[in-house]
Design a protein around this motif. Structure first.
Motif, PDB file in Angstrom:
ATOM      1  N   SER A 103     -12.063  13.767  -3.957  1.00  0.00           N
ATOM      2  CA  SER A 103     -12.321  14.161  -2.574  1.00  0.00           C
ATOM      3  C   SER A 103     -11.613  15.476  -2.243  1.00  0.00           C
ATOM      4  O   SER A 103     -11.691  15.975  -1.136  1.00  0.00           O
ATOM      5  N   TYR A 130     -14.302   6.226   0.204  1.00  0.00           N
ATOM      6  CA  TYR A 130     -13.066   7.006   0.237  1.00  0.00           C
ATOM      7  C   TYR A 130     -11.856   6.073   0.237  1.00  0.00           C
ATOM      8  O   TYR A 130     -11.769   5.182   1.080  1.00  0.00           O
ATOM      9  N   TYR A 182     -14.965   8.254  -4.189  1.00  0.00           N
ATOM     10  CA  TYR A 182     -14.059   9.387  -4.065  1.00  0.00           C
ATOM     11  C   TYR A 182     -12.626   8.939  -4.250  1.00  0.00           C
ATOM     12  O   TYR A 182     -12.220   7.904  -3.718  1.00  0.00           O
ATOM     13  N   VAL A 220     -12.415  14.726   5.037  1.00  0.00           N
ATOM     14  CA  VAL A 220     -13.417  13.785   4.544  1.00  0.00           C
ATOM     15  C   VAL A 220     -14.658  13.835   5.448  1.00  0.00           C
ATOM     16  O   VAL A 220     -15.792  13.811   4.971  1.00  0.00           O
ATOM     17  N   SER A 277      -7.344   9.440   0.375  1.00  0.00           N
ATOM     18  CA  SER A 277      -8.275  10.447   0.905  1.00  0.00           C
ATOM     19  C   SER A 277      -8.305  10.465   2.435  1.00  0.00           C
ATOM     20  O   SER A 277      -8.826  11.400   3.033  1.00  0.00           O
TER      21      SER A 277
END
Lengths: 434, 434
Positions: B232, B8, B173, B22, B12
């Motif tokens: 994401s 991530y 992501y 997340v 995100s």
């Protein structure tokens, strides 16, 4: 060549400008021919901001994760400080708790130091470098996890390094000029203390003096480290906290009296005040064996630290007594709940809670050899019309509880009565370091 | 049970809310019966803010200190993410680069991974936990120092973990839906690519596509890791970056054509654009052996990465030629200085500098077996009245330089000419992850 450990609190490294100022001071110490090791706190309010973030994410952060989160604050300040020194042409190297060999147990949030193995720091010093160490953080070798030492942790880091490296002195830099005979914000005529024994300092810290954390003072006393508490905003001498036995303190008093041509030994070192506590009174406790134990067992299980305890003489007619104790306000509600849950077992009648109290403590090694200190204290408070509730004493301390709203007045009259007043109002700085 | 590595980026996990979102996605992946390892970047702009702080303290931060400073960003995000997952009732444990066994060389700021020994992560997974790893950071075992992997470091962390743990897939992501045929902010009709070969992805990344970092793609290709680039912010499938040889790509094309009933093989995968480069022209270089070498030796010594190079045919009358090359704008001034210092040795006449150029690259494995791609490219640009300067080609890429102000227009006409336009305008999200 002397080895000096310096500790800078969060307010001393709050922004880039402050960091540069601190860097200058460190370089001056190095230039004067000393080896220098620095323990540094997180910048300004960083730690509180990280705590806020954690609580935005979860009401109950996992302790291991909370510790690794919080330690990032000191990584930032130590790296910036090392850079600032580097830019002045001096070799400075930063070390995390792990790199500095700060080995602790695995109690996240309140880890205890089990060993200090500062070989990398020794090496850096031998190569002429200045070592910058992240305060407040340690490392558990069994689990490989990062830990934090809890409140006052950076002071403890500094003292532990000073002990392990055999430093000449451990300088604790803060935003006030040293340890004062009382809190200058409350007692304007408070004076800076030049020298104080670690035993007195311990009592003052326990009684609410915030400049030094009690745990760091204990560590310093146990390992024979001399502390020098001083301001990072000027160059004046601060307060030396020296390791003395009661006899040594008495000898020092004699020596100082001769040197100064005074005839009277200083009885009191300081007057500490504390508004952070509350009082719980357990009313109507059967005066039978084990009831007090049952009460404080319940309190201990709720993980609260009790400070003063007073048990009234029981009324012969009823066989019932009252037990009062003080504790941090933050622990008040959970202890009340724990006690209520045990009410039928312990068999008391009711609970009273009072969070509008103040605590005043008189501390002085001179009390040992002076009678009449309590009498003088109670007399001056009575003359000022101030009622006192609970009283507790140790060999070198007398503490009393007053109403919160008269605590400041109480501190001023006591300060005056014991001859502590200086001639000028003390300078006070905003904020305090961690 | 599949093992999935997820990465991530900073956008995100920009704040507490994003972190919780997340966390939910990670828990869903775990609930679906997968083992999950997560590599996470620093929150939002944290890294840039720390860099700013460093530059407030010193114009030239010491690289070792800069690295330990920057790594605090990922410690914060990983701990918060682990807490957020913990609060959902799942066991999540965070690991620093050191704890994750991310062993690197000692090149601060651009460390290379020399080994990955993720035994603690394997252990955590075996105990049913989710492992959260700080992206971007490593550790040098010889010096005990913390290092960073440089730009795109968190992608590389994820891929390296996926390789070392034998993950089924490494999910990257980000804030866009995947890899697009072109930058949707420039070419509104750009389409998401479902599957792309790592070789093409490498060319796209090298040509300026920002979603994946070239180094992570290289690492994935070398270690046979399948990447899945996805958003994401939603649950749609993103882009699979698969490891294929040229033959495998050709076979896949055949298969897809049969399945889709299409008759034409896709020639081009994407059109990349890049405005970050400048052009230097070395005018009047004697066309003798070793002059080009001397020039690029000088450039290399200034630590600049040259991208395209064009040497004009020399004019027979003078025996002089011009050599042009592109390089990151950020390196422009230092390379000009380095060349000026060597002017008399190399013997060129003058230097020209142009930072108003744009670079357009056509990438596609299908080029290998298709003739006429360059012709079609040049034709469509000419029809649109767009002049091109330098040209360079590889087996699966053609790059041209245009004026900066016509680059977007060039990308759109090329995108249309090669049949890449989708039927709807692509959705674009603000910001990009690191």
């Amino acid at each position: 060549m002397a080895l000096i450990v310096q500790k800078y609190g969060g307010s001393s490294v709050a922004d880039a400008e402050s960091i540069k100022r601190v860097a200058k001071r460190i370089v001056e110490t190095r230039k004067a021919g000393n080896e220098v090791v620095v323990a540094v706190s997180a910048m300004g309010d960083t730690t509180d901001e990280l705590l806020d973030l954690a609580h935005e994410v979860t009401p109950l952060p996992e302790p291991r994760e909370l510790d690794i989160l919080l330690t990032s604050g000191e990584r930032i300040s130590m790296a910036l400080l090392a850079m600032a020194i580097g830019t002045m042409g001096y070799d400075a190297r930063s070390f995390t708790g792990y790199q500095a060999g700060m080995i602790t147990d695995n109690r996240f949030g309140a880890a205890r130091i089990v060993d200090v193995t500062p070989s990398r720091i020794r090496e850096a010093l031998d190569e002429g470098a200045i070592a910058i160490v992240a305060g407040f953080q340690g490392f558990n070798t069994e689990t490989g996890d990062t830990t934090t030492l809890g409140r006052g942790g950076s002071d403890t880091t500094a003292v532990a390094l000073a002990a392990a490296l055999g430093a000449t002195v451990c300088e604790i830099y803060t935003d006030v000029d040293g340890i004062f005979t009382s809190d200058p914000r409350i007692v304007p005529l408070a004076k800076k203390i030049d020298t104080i024994s670690s035993e007195e300092m311990l009592e003052l810290a326990a009684a609410g003096a915030k400049v030094l954390h009690i745990r760091a003072v204990e560590y310093a006393r146990r390992h024979g480290v001399t502390l020098h508490v001083r301001s990072s905003f000027n160059n004046s001498e601060g307060t030396l906290v020296v390791n003395e036995t009661a006899e040594e303190t008495a000898e020092r008093f004699q020596r100082e009296m001769q040197e100064n041509g005074t005839v009277e030994e200083p009885i009191i070192s300081g007057v500490a005040t504390d508004l952070s506590e509350a009082k719980i009174t357990v009313v109507g406790v059967p005066d039978t064996l084990g009831k007090a134990a049952a009460i404080f067992d319940t309190v201990a299980k709720a993980s609260a630290n009790v400070d003063m305890i007073v048990q009234n003489v029981s009324a012969a007619a009823t066989g019932l007594t009252d037990i009062s104790f003080t504790l941090p306000k933050a622990d008040g509600q959970k202890v009340l709940q724990a006690l209520r849950a045990e009410q039928s077992v312990i068999g008391f009648q009711s609970l009273q809670y009072d969070d509008q109290i103040g605590k005043l403590a008189l501390v002085g090694a001179g009390m040992r050899t002076n009678t009449g200190v309590s009498a003088r204290l109670f007399r001056c408070l009575a003359d000022a019309g101030i009622n006192i509730g609970m009283i507790s004493t140790s060999e070198i301390r007398i503490s009393v509880v007053t109403r919160a709203d008269v605590l400041a007045e109480a501190a001023r009259v006591v300060h005056t009565a014991f001859g502590l007043d200086g001639s000028d109002a003390a300078v006070v700085y905003a904020g305090t370091g961690r």
